[in-house]
Scaffold this active site. Structure first.
Site, PDB file in Angstrom:
ATOM      1  N   LYS A 168     -13.399  -8.355  -9.746  1.00 48.80           N
ATOM      2  CA  LYS A 168     -12.487  -9.198 -10.524  1.00 48.80           C
ATOM      3  C   LYS A 168     -11.826 -10.247  -9.621  1.00 48.80           C
ATOM      4  O   LYS A 168     -11.686 -11.408 -10.007  1.00 48.80           O
ATOM      5  CB  LYS A 168     -11.418  -8.315 -11.178  1.00 48.80           C
ATOM      6  CG  LYS A 168     -10.571  -9.059 -12.186  1.00 48.80           C
ATOM      7  CD  LYS A 168      -9.696  -8.096 -12.956  1.00 48.80           C
ATOM      8  CE  LYS A 168      -8.749  -8.841 -13.868  1.00 48.80           C
ATOM      9  NZ  LYS A 168      -7.950  -7.943 -14.678  1.00 48.80           N
ATOM     10  N   ASP A 169     -11.429  -9.825  -8.387  1.00 54.52           N
ATOM     11  CA  ASP A 169     -10.847 -10.781  -7.440  1.00 54.52           C
ATOM     12  C   ASP A 169     -11.860 -11.864  -7.087  1.00 54.52           C
ATOM     13  O   ASP A 169     -11.517 -13.045  -6.992  1.00 54.52           O
ATOM     14  CB  ASP A 169     -10.389 -10.064  -6.159  1.00 54.52           C
ATOM     15  CG  ASP A 169      -9.016  -9.422  -6.330  1.00 54.52           C
ATOM     16  OD1 ASP A 169      -8.317  -9.772  -7.310  1.00 54.52           O
ATOM     17  OD2 ASP A 169      -8.642  -8.568  -5.498  1.00 54.52           O
ATOM     18  N   HIS A 172       0.808  -1.219   0.000  1.00 52.43           N
ATOM     19  CA  HIS A 172       0.000   0.000   0.000  1.00 52.43           C
ATOM     20  C   HIS A 172       0.839   1.267   0.000  1.00 52.43           C
ATOM     21  O   HIS A 172       0.338   2.335  -0.322  1.00 52.43           O
ATOM     22  CB  HIS A 172      -0.993  -0.020   1.166  1.00 52.43           C
ATOM     23  CG  HIS A 172      -2.189  -0.862   0.835  1.00 52.43           C
ATOM     24  ND1 HIS A 172      -2.210  -2.228   1.044  1.00 52.43           N
ATOM     25  CD2 HIS A 172      -3.365  -0.571   0.250  1.00 52.43           C
ATOM     26  CE1 HIS A 172      -3.356  -2.715   0.624  1.00 52.43           C
ATOM     27  NE2 HIS A 172      -4.082  -1.735   0.124  1.00 52.43           N
ATOM     28  N   GLU A 227       7.882 -33.415  -2.383  1.00 51.22           N
ATOM     29  CA  GLU A 227       6.670 -32.941  -3.046  1.00 51.22           C
ATOM     30  C   GLU A 227       7.074 -32.214  -4.336  1.00 51.22           C
ATOM     31  O   GLU A 227       8.184 -31.670  -4.428  1.00 51.22           O
ATOM     32  CB  GLU A 227       5.943 -31.959  -2.121  1.00 51.22           C
ATOM     33  CG  GLU A 227       5.393 -32.612  -0.871  1.00 51.22           C
ATOM     34  CD  GLU A 227       4.039 -33.240  -1.099  1.00 51.22           C
ATOM     35  OE1 GLU A 227       3.996 -34.375  -1.616  1.00 51.22           O
ATOM     36  OE2 GLU A 227       3.032 -32.613  -0.752  1.00 51.22           O
ATOM     37  N   SER A 243       0.190  -0.790  -6.483  1.00 53.19           N
ATOM     38  CA  SER A 243       0.376  -1.897  -7.427  1.00 53.19           C
ATOM     39  C   SER A 243       1.112  -1.417  -8.663  1.00 53.19           C
ATOM     40  O   SER A 243       0.943  -0.275  -9.079  1.00 53.19           O
ATOM     41  CB  SER A 243      -0.984  -2.453  -7.859  1.00 53.19           C
ATOM     42  OG  SER A 243      -1.518  -3.252  -6.848  1.00 53.19           O
TER      43      SER A 243
HETATM   44  C1  HEM Z   1       1.899 -15.981   1.493  1.00 53.97           C
HETATM   45  C2  HEM Z   1       2.227 -15.582   0.303  1.00 53.97           C
HETATM   46  C3  HEM Z   1       1.817 -14.267  -0.318  1.00 53.97           C
HETATM   47  C4  HEM Z   1       0.646 -13.568  -0.201  1.00 53.97           C
HETATM   48  C5  HEM Z   1      -0.591 -13.936   0.617  1.00 53.97           C
HETATM   49  C6  HEM Z   1       0.774 -12.386  -1.036  1.00 53.97           C
HETATM   50  C7  HEM Z   1      -0.203 -11.419  -1.180  1.00 53.97           C
HETATM   51  C8  HEM Z   1      -0.149 -10.381  -2.089  1.00 53.97           C
HETATM   52  C9  HEM Z   1      -1.238  -9.513  -2.449  1.00 53.97           C
HETATM   53  C10 HEM Z   1      -2.661  -9.595  -1.847  1.00 53.97           C
HETATM   54  C11 HEM Z   1      -0.817  -8.647  -3.410  1.00 53.97           C
HETATM   55  C12 HEM Z   1      -1.663  -7.610  -4.185  1.00 53.97           C
HETATM   56  C13 HEM Z   1      -2.375  -8.299  -5.361  1.00 53.97           C
HETATM   57  C14 HEM Z   1      -1.446  -8.814  -6.447  1.00 53.97           C
HETATM   58  O1  HEM Z   1      -0.620  -8.017  -6.961  1.00 53.97           O
HETATM   59  O2  HEM Z   1      -1.532 -10.001  -6.797  1.00 53.97           O
HETATM   60  C15 HEM Z   1       0.588  -8.920  -3.631  1.00 53.97           C
HETATM   61  C16 HEM Z   1       1.396  -8.222  -4.481  1.00 53.97           C
HETATM   62  C17 HEM Z   1       2.745  -8.466  -4.675  1.00 53.97           C
HETATM   63  N1  HEM Z   1       3.449  -9.544  -4.167  1.00 53.97           N
HETATM   64 FE1  HEM Z   1       2.758 -10.942  -2.892  1.00 53.97          FE
HETATM   65  N2  HEM Z   1       2.014 -12.408  -1.635  1.00 53.97           N
HETATM   66  C18 HEM Z   1       2.676 -13.537  -1.218  1.00 53.97           C
HETATM   67  C19 HEM Z   1       3.930 -13.929  -1.614  1.00 53.97           C
HETATM   68  C20 HEM Z   1       4.768 -13.222  -2.466  1.00 53.97           C
HETATM   69  C21 HEM Z   1       6.025 -13.683  -3.003  1.00 53.97           C
HETATM   70  C22 HEM Z   1       6.650 -15.059  -2.747  1.00 53.97           C
HETATM   71  C23 HEM Z   1       6.515 -12.678  -3.774  1.00 53.97           C
HETATM   72  C24 HEM Z   1       7.786 -12.624  -4.586  1.00 53.97           C
HETATM   73  C25 HEM Z   1       8.908 -12.875  -4.227  1.00 53.97           C
HETATM   74  C26 HEM Z   1       5.577 -11.590  -3.746  1.00 53.97           C
HETATM   75  C27 HEM Z   1       5.748 -10.370  -4.387  1.00 53.97           C
HETATM   76  C28 HEM Z   1       4.743  -9.453  -4.625  1.00 53.97           C
HETATM   77  C29 HEM Z   1       4.889  -8.259  -5.430  1.00 53.97           C
HETATM   78  C30 HEM Z   1       6.179  -7.779  -6.112  1.00 53.97           C
HETATM   79  C31 HEM Z   1       3.634  -7.648  -5.477  1.00 53.97           C
HETATM   80  C32 HEM Z   1       3.261  -6.345  -6.226  1.00 53.97           C
HETATM   81  C33 HEM Z   1       3.129  -6.654  -7.699  1.00 53.97           C
HETATM   82  C34 HEM Z   1       2.702  -5.472  -8.542  1.00 53.97           C
HETATM   83  O3  HEM Z   1       1.681  -4.841  -8.242  1.00 53.97           O
HETATM   84  O4  HEM Z   1       3.420  -5.216  -9.537  1.00 53.97           O
HETATM   85  N3  HEM Z   1       4.514 -11.962  -2.968  1.00 53.97           N
HETATM   86  N4  HEM Z   1       0.962  -9.990  -2.830  1.00 53.97           N
END
Ligand code: HEM
Length: 364
Positions: A207-208, A181, A251, A185
């Site tokens: 959409k989500d 936030h 796995e 995004s």
């Molecule tokens: C428990 C695991 C995770 C949860 C629940 C989570 C949740 C979220 C959510 C809700 C968003 C906003 C929606 C979206 O952009 O899809 C987000 C964005 C993002 N997440 Fe995660 N995430 C997780 C793991 C990761 C991992 C492993 C990475 C990468 C190494 C990561 C990197 C990012 C990035 C870079 C964004 C912003 C992307 C953009 O808007 O360009 N996340 N994440």
């Protein structure tokens, strides 16, 4: 919110919901589970056969773990493709990778809990890999296992680790979303600020929700029609320290790293190179500082990403085939391609790549 987010931006929400499902089912499984080497296997059998709807709880939890990892890999590769790791989202990327490591540890610990053959020998392989660290390896292996081989103490510790980590993951997700936030995004074009924006509600809430309905449909089909699709038959035999199974295989989501581990001739070398494969992801924001974010406009970088994905899948196959014969050579080439994307393609394309002007993309 940027108006042009595609379906790959659905996976953050999907991950959050699956995490909740895992916590809820895990809590109820823990009520019936006994964390001791003598009783763990029987308690899991009882969950499957005697606890009302226990089979359903277990099927949701096991299938959920696989789907969670699949969604996590999609979420991660989305970030790599669209340059989501770049400034100003470095911290967001790092918190994501911390989550990846925590989730992997949680998944490993969870797989040991049923105390079947694959649980036991999986824990043994990991213990031995840690034992290969020069100097302190033996001590470390003994310390982590609480003995010379996996046993009652290891199982007890892994149960506590599994339970604790699941909630710790939830805490780090809160941090991840809070950091999101701050930076906001990204978007598939990587042009910031985006040309057009829309409010989150109702556009992205709808959409989500649509993405979740689709995802939950796939989840439900797997759980109700193929409840044991990800189960390993060998793990339905109780752990037997006197009998090594012919094939010890982790796995599916660990197979690429297992493939690297086996492709390197020395045990310690394999450990360093496979842990390094995750370490490189942490360095991505500093290895690639090109001002153009999205692979849409970066032909060479895009080729590197395709190579990376092919190498990752190939390494998974290598892990499956135990890196013998031709698979050994394939594994080494795929490892080089994987490392090459970070150590060659990223720095090279930062300096020399001729990027395309906005508007001439034609790729996702
Ligand atoms: C428990 C695991 C995770 C949860 C629940 C989570 C949740 C979220 C959510 C809700 C968003 C906003 C929606 C979206 O952009 O899809 C987000 C964005 C993002 N997440 Fe995660 N995430 C997780 C793991 C990761 C991992 C492993 C990475 C990468 C190494 C990561 C990197 C990012 C990035 C870079 C964004 C912003 C992307 C953009 O808007 O360009 N996340 N994440």
């Amino acid at each position: 919110m940027p108006a042009n987010l595609n379906w790959l931006w659905n996976f953050g929400a999907i991950l959050t919901v699956v995490l909740m499902v895992m916590l809820a089912t895990g809590l109820f499984l823990a009520i019936h589970y006994t964390p001791s080497a003598a009783d763990a296997f029987a308690s899991v059998e009882a969950i499957d056969r005697q606890v009302p709807s226990g089979w359903l709880l277990r099927s949701i939890h096991m299938t959920g773990a696989s789907l969670f990892m699949a969604a996590l890999y999609i979420h991660l590769f989305r970030g790599l493709y669209y340059g989501s790791y770049k400034q100003p989202r470095e911290l967001l990327w790092i918190t994501g990778l911390v989550l990846l490591c925590m989730v992997m540890l949680t998944a490993f610990a969870g797989y040991v809990l049923p105390w079947g053959q694959m649980s036991y020998w999986g824990a043994d392989v990991v213990g031995k890999a840690v034992g290969a660290v020069p100097g302190i390896g033996g001590w470390l292996e003994h310390f982590l296992q609480g003995g010379d081989a996996p046993g009652d103490v290891s199982l007890h510790r892994l149960f506590i680790l599994h339970f604790f980590m699941a909630f710790a993951v939830l805490g780090v997700v809160v941090v991840h979303v809070a950091v999101l936030h701050v930076a906001g995004s990204g978007n598939p074009k990587g042009i910031e600020p985006p040309a057009a924006t829309v409010p989150f509600h109702p556009y992205y809430s709808a959409k989500d929700a649509a993405g979740l309905v689709l995802f939950i449909t796939v989840f439900a089909v797997l759980v109700f029609f193929f409840p044991a699709i990800v189960a390993e038959p060998e793990n339905y035999r109780p752990a037997n320290p006197m009998h090594t199974p012919a094939d010890i295989e982790p796995e599916w989501y660990f197979l690429p790293f297992y493939g690297i581990l086996q492709s390197v001739p020395s045990k310690f070398g394999g450990l360093v190179v496979s842990v390094g494969a995750i370490g490189l992801l942490f360095l991505a924001p500093w290895l690639d500082t090109s001002p153009v974010r999205s692979a849409r406009y970066r032909p060479v970088y895009r080729l590197g990403i395709v190579g990376l994905v092919v190498a990752f899948v190939t390494l998974g196959l290598v892990g499956r085939h135990h890196a013998e014969g031709i698979w050994m050579i394939v594994g080494r080439i795929a490892t080089l391609v994987y490392y090459g994307h970070f150590l060659l393609v990223m720095p090279w394309s930062t300096r020399r790549e001729r990027t395309l002007p906005a508007g001439v993309e034609g790729t996702p």
